[in-house]
Design an enzyme around this catalytic site. Structure first.
Site, mmCIF file in Angstrom:
data_model
loop_
_atom_site.group_PDB
_atom_site.id
_atom_site.type_symbol
_atom_site.label_atom_id
_atom_site.label_comp_id
_atom_site.label_asym_id
_atom_site.label_seq_id
_atom_site.Cartn_x
_atom_site.Cartn_y
_atom_site.Cartn_z
ATOM 1 N N ASP A 31 -59.010 -51.516 -8.395
ATOM 2 C CA ASP A 31 -59.182 -52.963 -8.225
ATOM 3 C C ASP A 31 -58.063 -53.518 -7.342
ATOM 4 O O ASP A 31 -58.308 -54.222 -6.365
ATOM 5 C CB ASP A 31 -59.143 -53.660 -9.594
ATOM 6 C CG ASP A 31 -60.113 -53.021 -10.575
ATOM 7 O OD1 ASP A 31 -61.306 -53.028 -10.283
ATOM 8 O OD2 ASP A 31 -59.645 -52.482 -11.597
ATOM 9 N N GLN B 20 -49.418 -46.500 -0.938
ATOM 10 C CA GLN B 20 -50.819 -46.464 -0.501
ATOM 11 C C GLN B 20 -50.974 -45.994 0.948
ATOM 12 O O GLN B 20 -51.845 -45.191 1.257
ATOM 13 C CB GLN B 20 -51.458 -47.840 -0.682
ATOM 14 C CG GLN B 20 -52.965 -47.777 -0.716
ATOM 15 C CD GLN B 20 -53.604 -49.145 -0.836
ATOM 16 O OE1 GLN B 20 -53.130 -50.117 -0.253
ATOM 17 N NE2 GLN B 20 -54.693 -49.219 -1.576
ATOM 18 N N ARG C 274 -61.563 -39.993 -5.975
ATOM 19 C CA ARG C 274 -62.252 -40.597 -7.118
ATOM 20 C C ARG C 274 -62.475 -42.088 -6.868
ATOM 21 O O ARG C 274 -62.026 -42.630 -5.856
ATOM 22 C CB ARG C 274 -61.427 -40.373 -8.371
ATOM 23 C CG ARG C 274 -60.194 -41.232 -8.452
ATOM 24 C CD ARG C 274 -59.382 -40.956 -9.720
ATOM 25 N NE ARG C 274 -58.544 -42.106 -10.037
ATOM 26 C CZ ARG C 274 -57.521 -42.079 -10.882
ATOM 27 N NH1 ARG C 274 -57.206 -40.948 -11.489
ATOM 28 N NH2 ARG C 274 -56.823 -43.167 -11.129
ATOM 29 N N GLU D 38 -63.079 -45.720 -5.971
ATOM 30 C CA GLU D 38 -63.654 -46.419 -4.821
ATOM 31 C C GLU D 38 -62.778 -46.311 -3.577
ATOM 32 O O GLU D 38 -63.206 -45.868 -2.519
ATOM 33 C CB GLU D 38 -63.866 -47.896 -5.177
ATOM 34 C CG GLU D 38 -64.350 -48.718 -3.993
ATOM 35 C CD GLU D 38 -65.046 -50.004 -4.371
ATOM 36 O OE1 GLU D 38 -65.625 -50.086 -5.462
ATOM 37 O OE2 GLU D 38 -65.019 -50.930 -3.533
HETATM 38 O O1 TRH Z 1 -57.767 -45.493 -9.534
HETATM 39 P P1 TRH Z 1 -59.217 -45.371 -9.395
HETATM 40 O O2 TRH Z 1 -59.874 -44.501 -10.343
HETATM 41 O O3 TRH Z 1 -59.866 -46.798 -9.480
HETATM 42 C C1 TRH Z 1 -61.079 -47.066 -10.130
HETATM 43 C C2 TRH Z 1 -62.195 -47.329 -9.188
HETATM 44 O O4 TRH Z 1 -61.871 -48.280 -8.223
HETATM 45 C C3 TRH Z 1 -63.404 -47.791 -9.964
HETATM 46 O O5 TRH Z 1 -64.451 -48.079 -9.108
HETATM 47 C C4 TRH Z 1 -63.030 -49.001 -10.738
HETATM 48 O O6 TRH Z 1 -64.077 -49.499 -11.432
HETATM 49 C C5 TRH Z 1 -61.913 -48.623 -11.659
HETATM 50 O O7 TRH Z 1 -60.818 -48.169 -10.904
HETATM 51 C C6 TRH Z 1 -61.488 -49.776 -12.518
HETATM 52 O O8 TRH Z 1 -59.575 -44.834 -7.932
HETATM 53 P P2 TRH Z 1 -59.472 -45.501 -6.480
HETATM 54 O O9 TRH Z 1 -60.460 -46.599 -6.329
HETATM 55 O O10 TRH Z 1 -59.544 -44.423 -5.553
HETATM 56 O O11 TRH Z 1 -58.028 -46.148 -6.436
HETATM 57 C C7 TRH Z 1 -56.875 -45.380 -6.301
HETATM 58 C C8 TRH Z 1 -55.873 -46.077 -5.409
HETATM 59 O O12 TRH Z 1 -54.624 -45.415 -5.497
HETATM 60 C C9 TRH Z 1 -56.269 -46.034 -3.941
HETATM 61 O O13 TRH Z 1 -55.944 -47.264 -3.333
HETATM 62 C C10 TRH Z 1 -55.391 -44.936 -3.372
HETATM 63 C C11 TRH Z 1 -54.156 -45.108 -4.193
HETATM 64 N N1 TRH Z 1 -53.259 -43.952 -4.275
HETATM 65 C C12 TRH Z 1 -51.964 -44.095 -3.790
HETATM 66 O O14 TRH Z 1 -51.609 -45.147 -3.257
HETATM 67 N N2 TRH Z 1 -51.119 -43.046 -3.883
HETATM 68 C C13 TRH Z 1 -51.469 -41.848 -4.445
HETATM 69 O O15 TRH Z 1 -50.620 -40.930 -4.531
HETATM 70 C C14 TRH Z 1 -52.805 -41.724 -4.928
HETATM 71 C C15 TRH Z 1 -53.230 -40.418 -5.543
HETATM 72 C C16 TRH Z 1 -53.657 -42.790 -4.834
#
Ligand code: TRH
Length: 378
Positions: free
Chosen positions: A20, A258, A274, A276
């Site tokens: 989110d 990020q 994983r 979004e």
């Molecule tokens: O963390 P998530 O599982 O988020 C989920 C989904 O968005 C889902 O649709 C939603 O309903 C739920 O949350 C509540 O996966 P997502 O979306 O990939 O988000 C991870 C974020 O973390 C993404 O912006 C990438 C970031 N990230 C980093 O910044 N550094 C890292 O080392 C990693 C592994 C990820």
């Protein structure tokens, strides 16, 4: 006279995980950097945000980060003037007093619900439609998506060019990985693993450990680490831990900021992602991937998985399509990863080409931030 900037308020409630805040933070930065908007990002819980942006001070009510005004969204809402464009991310409920100030504006704001990403075909029909009203202020649905007629995907203007340059520069990749403590295992394929808990992991790790080709698996800190530790037979897997079993070397990485996470995806030959936002970023990496979809009640997420597969596999040979679908379904059902991984290997060059052409094709779409700005201007 200085040009008046359009003011945007983006509201985000952190349900769980990082998606989110990951999506709204990315969007907010892009609106500032590429569309000269003045953006306030209202977040109800700054702890997840701090992982993505370590400069953030989680004890401060208002702060500037990369040109975005980050505001804590407290239960005790203090009156503030409504912006020109108001985005409620993922159907979050705006404070009543804020909706009142939207209604008090001379010109009503554009009020949008930014929805979750899905490849289902009803998205095209619903994108941009009116939703509810508060007094005379109309809310609209805004759906990200993969097809013409949707709101598109988040993609920064220079992203694909930066990615190409980085992927064409092995020295830059090596140095960046070294900064994370990663010395690439000679001749090994590099894989990143970001996933929810998954009972299918052991089978996949078994087959990679027994493979003729070496694999170097990079696992950022997170929910899957428990399964990795169980498979390795260790109690703890701190950041920096490196463990080798057969042809497989597993290395635990810190959770990176990020913008750095993109570089990790760009370095790897295969990415497990994983939710979004990481799912979209892996598509921009133009490398083969597998998606661990966020589980929803009544398995509705499986429809979303199939809808994406139906789009993504277009253009693959029938055999490669079956192999790719098999891999994604095995990963999401938590069983069958060994045979699915072996089957996918048979089509590797085709899956690599396909990842590149999918990225190119998606890169022709209007990106989500530009589509939002267009929607406002129209
Ligand atoms: O963390 P998530 O599982 O988020 C989920 C989904 O968005 C889902 O649709 C939603 O309903 C739920 O949350 C509540 O996966 P997502 O979306 O990939 O988000 C991870 C974020 O973390 C993404 O912006 C990438 C970031 N990230 C980093 O910044 N550094 C890292 O080392 C990693 C592994 C990820």
């Amino acid at each position: 006279m200085p040009e008046l900037k359009t003011r945007w308020d983006i509201f985000c409630t952190v349900v769980d995980n990082y998606g989110d805040i990951g999506v709204t933070w990315r969007l907010a930065r892009q609106l500032v950097a590429e569309h000269s908007c003045a953006v306030r990002l209202w977040v109800d819980d700054l702890r997840a945000f701090e992982r993505l942006c370590p400069e953030l001070d989680i004890n401060v009510g208002q702060q500037w980060q990369q040109g975005v005004q980050v505001c804590q969204w407290l239960a005790d809402w203090q009156p503030t003037e409504a912006a020109d464009v108001v985005i409620a991310a993922f159907a979050c409920q705006l404070p009543g007093a804020y909706m009142e100030s939207m209604a008090l504006r001379d010109t009503p704001p554009l009020w949008l619900n930014l929805d979750y990403l899905s490849a289902e075909d009803w998205i095209v029909g619903c994108h941009g439609l009116p939703s509810v009203k508060y007094k005379h202020v109309q809310k609209y649905f805004f759906f990200p998506g993969f097809e013409a007629g949707t709101g598109g995907l988040l993609r920064e203007r220079d992203l694909l060019l930066r990615r190409e340059q980085f992927q064409a520069n092995p020295q830059a990749q090596r140095e960046w990985l070294q900064g994370l403590g990663v010395e690439r295992v000679e001749g090994a394929r590099l894989i990143s693993l970001f996933a929810y808990e998954n009972p299918g992991l052991g089978e996949w790790l078994d087959v990679m450990a027994g493979d003729a080709q070496a694999t170097h698996l990079l696992v950022p800190e997170g929910r899957i680490l428990g399964d990795v530790a169980r498979w390795l037979g260790v109690d703890e897997l701190p950041v920096g831990a490196v463990q080798t079993r057969g042809a497989l070397t597993v290395q635990v990485l810190p959770f990176v900021r990020q913008d750095q996470y993109d570089l990790l995806l760009w370095c790897c030959d295969f990415n497990a992602v994983r939710g979004e936002d990481s799912f979209v970023r892996a598509q921009w990496a133009a490398r083969p991937m597998v998606w661990h979809i966020y589980q929803q009640e009544d398995d509705v997420h499986l429809d979303k998985l199939e809808a994406f597969l139906a789009l993504y596999t277009q253009g693959l040979s029938p055999a490669a399509k079956v192999a790719l679908e098999g891999l994604w379904r095995a990963w999401n059902s938590g069983s069958g990863m060994a045979s699915a991984w072996i089957a996918a290997q048979q089509h590797w060059p085709q899956l690599q080409d396909h990842a590149r052409s999918w990225c190119l094709e998606q890169g022709l779409q209007t990106d989500l931030a530009s589509a939002l700005v267009q929607f406002y201007l129209n």
